[in-house]
Design a protein around this motif. Structure first.
Motif, PDB file in Angstrom:
ATOM      1  N   LEU A 531      60.989 118.916 -64.018  1.00  0.00           N
ATOM      2  CA  LEU A 531      62.048 118.429 -64.214  1.00  0.00           C
ATOM      3  C   LEU A 531      63.008 118.075 -62.856  1.00  0.00           C
ATOM      4  CD1 LEU A 531      63.360 119.565 -67.636  1.00  0.00           C
ATOM      5  CD2 LEU A 531      62.943 117.005 -67.042  1.00  0.00           C
ATOM      6  N   GLN A 534      61.382 115.042 -62.129  1.00  0.00           N
ATOM      7  CA  GLN A 534      61.469 113.740 -62.833  1.00  0.00           C
ATOM      8  C   GLN A 534      62.681 114.101 -63.883  1.00  0.00           C
ATOM      9  OE1 GLN A 534      59.595 111.203 -63.129  1.00  0.00           O
ATOM     10  NE2 GLN A 534      58.132 111.613 -61.567  1.00  0.00           N
ATOM     11  N   PRO A 535      63.901 114.044 -63.252  1.00  0.00           N
ATOM     12  CA  PRO A 535      65.002 114.479 -63.986  1.00  0.00           C
ATOM     13  C   PRO A 535      65.355 113.614 -65.172  1.00  0.00           C
ATOM     14  CG  PRO A 535      65.726 113.560 -62.015  1.00  0.00           C
ATOM     15  CD  PRO A 535      64.258 113.653 -62.017  1.00  0.00           C
ATOM     16  N   GLU A 536      64.803 112.441 -65.294  1.00  0.00           N
ATOM     17  CA  GLU A 536      64.985 111.528 -66.481  1.00  0.00           C
ATOM     18  C   GLU A 536      64.348 111.553 -67.590  1.00  0.00           C
ATOM     19  OE1 GLU A 536      67.973 108.453 -65.629  1.00  0.00           O
ATOM     20  OE2 GLU A 536      68.324 110.458 -64.934  1.00  0.00           O
ATOM     21  N   ASP A 537      63.241 112.495 -67.642  1.00  0.00           N
ATOM     22  CA  ASP A 537      62.328 112.361 -68.738  1.00  0.00           C
ATOM     23  C   ASP A 537      62.824 113.251 -69.887  1.00  0.00           C
ATOM     24  OD1 ASP A 537      60.014 112.970 -70.423  1.00  0.00           O
ATOM     25  OD2 ASP A 537      58.955 112.830 -68.659  1.00  0.00           O
ATOM     26  N   ALA A 538      63.310 112.483 -70.888  1.00  0.00           N
ATOM     27  CA  ALA A 538      64.018 112.944 -71.923  1.00  0.00           C
ATOM     28  C   ALA A 538      62.883 113.880 -72.618  1.00  0.00           C
ATOM     29  CB  ALA A 538      64.355 111.684 -73.059  1.00  0.00           C
ATOM     30  N   HIS A 541      62.832 117.399 -71.343  1.00  0.00           N
ATOM     31  CA  HIS A 541      64.116 117.946 -71.383  1.00  0.00           C
ATOM     32  C   HIS A 541      63.986 118.700 -72.876  1.00  0.00           C
ATOM     33  CE1 HIS A 541      66.581 117.482 -67.984  1.00  0.00           C
ATOM     34  NE2 HIS A 541      66.041 116.280 -67.873  1.00  0.00           N
ATOM     35  N   ILE A 563      71.166 116.570 -72.657  1.00  0.00           N
ATOM     36  CA  ILE A 563      70.443 115.592 -71.797  1.00  0.00           C
ATOM     37  C   ILE A 563      69.559 114.682 -72.577  1.00  0.00           C
ATOM     38  CG2 ILE A 563      69.289 115.145 -69.437  1.00  0.00           C
ATOM     39  CD1 ILE A 563      70.473 118.079 -68.435  1.00  0.00           C
ATOM     40  N   ARG A 566      71.449 112.341 -74.418  1.00  0.00           N
ATOM     41  CA  ARG A 566      71.780 111.389 -73.700  1.00  0.00           C
ATOM     42  C   ARG A 566      70.929 110.058 -73.113  1.00  0.00           C
ATOM     43  NH1 ARG A 566      72.405 110.911 -68.498  1.00  0.00           N
ATOM     44  NH2 ARG A 566      72.340 113.123 -68.156  1.00  0.00           N
ATOM     45  N   LEU A 567      69.706 110.755 -72.762  1.00  0.00           N
ATOM     46  CA  LEU A 567      68.643 109.908 -72.239  1.00  0.00           C
ATOM     47  C   LEU A 567      68.150 108.927 -73.264  1.00  0.00           C
ATOM     48  CD1 LEU A 567      66.925 112.181 -69.734  1.00  0.00           C
ATOM     49  CD2 LEU A 567      68.048 110.319 -69.171  1.00  0.00           C
ATOM     50  N   LYS A 568      68.173 109.549 -74.600  1.00  0.00           N
ATOM     51  CA  LYS A 568      67.385 108.665 -75.653  1.00  0.00           C
ATOM     52  C   LYS A 568      68.389 108.661 -76.827  1.00  0.00           C
ATOM     53  CE  LYS A 568      62.977 108.814 -77.096  1.00  0.00           C
ATOM     54  NZ  LYS A 568      61.787 109.398 -77.044  1.00  0.00           N
TER      55      LYS A 568
END
Ligand code: HEC
Length: 618
Positions: A531, A534-538, A541, A563, A566-568
């Motif tokens: 992460l 790749q911090p945007e990988d729902a 998380h 998180i 929020r991303l999904k």
């Protein structure tokens, strides 16, 4: 008396039949020659006026009689192509009669209006113009230059492209150009190493990404050609972060020239629903043309696993190529010619679009044969004296490709392109036993189609020929993981990460494998490392949050779940998980809000409903 009358009649007939420029010849030249024979275009002189034509009259007679002009290499009767440029026998006869009759101008009233041509972008203003970042300097003399320029496209969002047009900037030195889509930016690192923009090479190949998405369109340009827009439902995808590679054939002009082309992109209004594919017939591995050989040939064939419509064909060979043949053998044994070129000339290479798509049923075998002349009798032979020539992408090497653009018919729920690609790779394995690309692609195709267990031996074979391939090792590990062979998967993933520590997908797979094996602490460590990059990988998380929950580390779990949510925002399962965690932490109002959110997304979500009832009952 009788004789005089006869002579008079003959003279009258001759006058009536006299072929003049204004009446019969101008329409032929305007329609068939002027596109190239006008200022700024490829041909050496204009053919727009009587004066132009009269000056070159005997040459015109010679080249039209030989069939050399207008240039159209495909033999008649071997494929029916859109935009065929060929004079009819009657037109050739008229030109001959005109020249032999003294090339008269004729009556001014007969002259049709001169043809009109559009300057600049032929398809109108593009939606996006992408310039080459720096200009390239071409030396005054020397051999032709084959060069590839890397052109980054700056896009905010994915676009669908229905046409691409090239403004070369300096038309007289550009012989032709191909545009190649580099989705993984694999060619950037070769750019500019010799101090000039781009890198040398007559042909380029990009590395494809993990995703199966075959490039499906010919993006070919030569002077005088106008890009043919695709129907909107056949546009091709262009993602942010893609590079376009401009593969160009440049011809020195006698003085130093500067070149800075622009690419014009025309957007379609929607995503495509029809997906053509390019099939390549080749056998470059068999190219070993002895000096002096006059009819060395290579051939290839492919049996189609699905019905296709052939839309276009693009043959390619270098200077020794002499004859190109491609045909289809239908399941009932009949032969249909796709193209035949009896005097291949790389200078006239082109993409040929069929006037009507050529329908080929499933089980048809498509085949090609390319014949080479490596003797001194071949005026285009670049080697004096001739020498042994093998395949390669320098102009003094050879190639032998026939590309078909096909629109496969959908026969089952599966994407027919996958079946075609599988057939291509199985054929490749026949040509090149043990070939890495074929083994790896077959493994990846099977895995992509959910047949993980069958994929394993292909990945293993690929690794036998290229043990250092991190991609193949990760593919093997993912297939082992899907097949529940956890210890082996973990061993392969650790090995992959030794080969390439920045291989994010391998790290993600390792985290999943460790989770499945019950090593929660190990999995947490891998997810955290993943992460960071790749911090945007729902999904990552969420998985990490669940691991923390299992370890009762609720304080650490909550931010991960938040998180992910929020991303999904449209994932009912995720909202339900988040609600359960909030309830566990004692925040009932927030938990109720999350369950309600889940039920708004999916009113039939049973777990969310049960949890909501329980939370409200408290
Ligand atoms: C697609 C572009 C194109 C079209 C269409 C075209 N030409 Fe040409 N023509 C060229 C080019 C390029 C050359 C110079 C290269 C060569 O000679 O091969 C040329 C050369 C010629 C020459 C000189 C040949 C020589 O031996 O030096 C003649 C004559 C000629 N064209 C006549 C015609 C006529 C007549 C037509 C129409 C019936 C025609 N061309 C159509 C591109 C074209």
């Amino acid at each position: 008396m009788k004789v005089v009358l006869l002579a008079l009649l003959t003279a009258l007939a001759a006058r009536a039949a006299a072929v003049t420029f204004n009446r019969q010849i101008a329409p032929i030249l305007f329609q068939n020659c002027a596109a190239c024979h006008r200022p700024g275009e490829a041909a050496p002189f204009p053919l727009l006026t009587y004066h132009d034509a009269r000056q070159h009259a005997s040459q015109i007679l010679a080249v039209t009689r030989r069939g050399y002009m207008p240039p159209w290499p495909p033999a008649p009767g071997y494929g029916d192509f859109a935009g065929t440029r060929r004079l009819s026998a009657e037109q050739v006869r008229l030109i001959a009669a005109w020249v032999e009759g003294g090339a008269p101008e004729g009556d001014a009233a007969d002259l049709p209006p001169a043809p009109k041509f559009t300057d600049g972008w032929q398809l109108g203003a593009p939606d996006l113009v992408v310039p080459m970042p720096r200009s390239y300097q071409l030396a005054a003399g020397g051999a032709d230059v084959f060069r590839n320029f890397v052109i980054p496209v700056h896009l905010e969002e994915t676009r669908y492209i229905r046409a691409v047009e090239l403004r070369p900037g300096n038309q007289k030195i550009v012989h032709h150009a191909n545009i190649v889509v580099d989705r993984t930016r694999s060619l950037r690192r070769r750019d500019g190493r010799d101090g000039q923009p781009g890198f040398p090479g007559m042909d380029v190949t990009t590395e494809s990404g993990a995703e199966f998405d075959p490039d499906s369109h010919f993006l070919f340009w030569k002077p005088g050609s106008v890009a043919q827009p695709e129907p909107d439902d056949m546009a091709w995808r262009l993602d942010p972060g893609t590079d376009l590679i401009l593969n160009m054939h440049l011809q020195p002009s006698g003085k130093p020239e500067s070149l800075q082309p622009k690419i014009g992109l025309y957007f379609a209004s929607r995503a495509p629903t029809r997906f053509p594919m390019l099939l390549q017939l080749e056998h470059d591995g068999a190219l070993e043309i002895p000096p002096g050989a006059r009819d060395f040939s290579v051939s290839d064939h492919l049996t189609l696993p699905v019905a296709v419509n052939v839309l276009a064909i693009y043959p390619h060979a270098h200077y020794l190529g002499h004859r190109v043949e491609a045909w289809a053998t239908l399941p009932d044994g009949r032969r249909r010619w796709l193209i035949k070129i009896d005097d291949w000339d790389i200078n006239w290479q082109a993409v040929y679009n069929y006037r009507e798509p050529v329908a080929l049923p499933k089980g048809t075998q498509v085949a090609m044969r390319i014949t080479y002349d490596n003797s001194t009798l071949n005026p285009r032979n670049p080697n004096h004296p001739p020498k042994l020539v093998r395949n390669g992408n320098r102009s003094e090497d050879e190639m032998g490709h026939v590309w078909l653009q096909v629109l496969p018919a959908k026969a089952s729920a599966e994407d027919p392109r996958l079946l075609l690609q599988e057939a291509v790779m199985r054929r490749r394995l026949e040509k090149y036993p043990g070939d890495f690309v074929a083994q790896y692609s077959l493994g990846a195709l099977l895995a992509f189609r959910g047949r993980q267990r069958e994929a394993i031996p292909y990945f293993e074979a690929a690794l036998r020929s290229q043990p250092s391939s991190a991609t193949a090792r990760n593919g093997l590990a993912a297939a082992l993981l899907a097949d529940d062979r956890l210890d082996e998967a973990i061993r392969e993933l650790r090995h992959t990460l030794q080969l390439d520590p920045e291989y994010d997908n391998a790290r993600y797979n390792l985290a999943r494998a460790l989770t499945a094996q019950g090593d929660a602490a190990g999995a947490v460590e891998q997810y955290r490392a993943y992460l960071k990059r790749q911090p945007e990988d729902a999904a990552a998380h969420l998985n990490l949050g669940r691991l923390y929950v299992a370890q009762k580390r609720y304080d650490e779990a909550l931010p991960q779940m938040q998180i992910a949510a929020r991303l999904k925002p449209d994932d009912a399962d995720l909202q339900t998980d988040l609600g359960a965690l909030l309830a566990m932490k004692g925040d009932l109002p927030a938990a109720i809000a999350a369950f309600e959110h889940a039920l708004r997304i999916d009113p039939s979500h049973k777990v969310a409903r049960a949890n909501l009832n329980r939370a409200r009952a408290h």
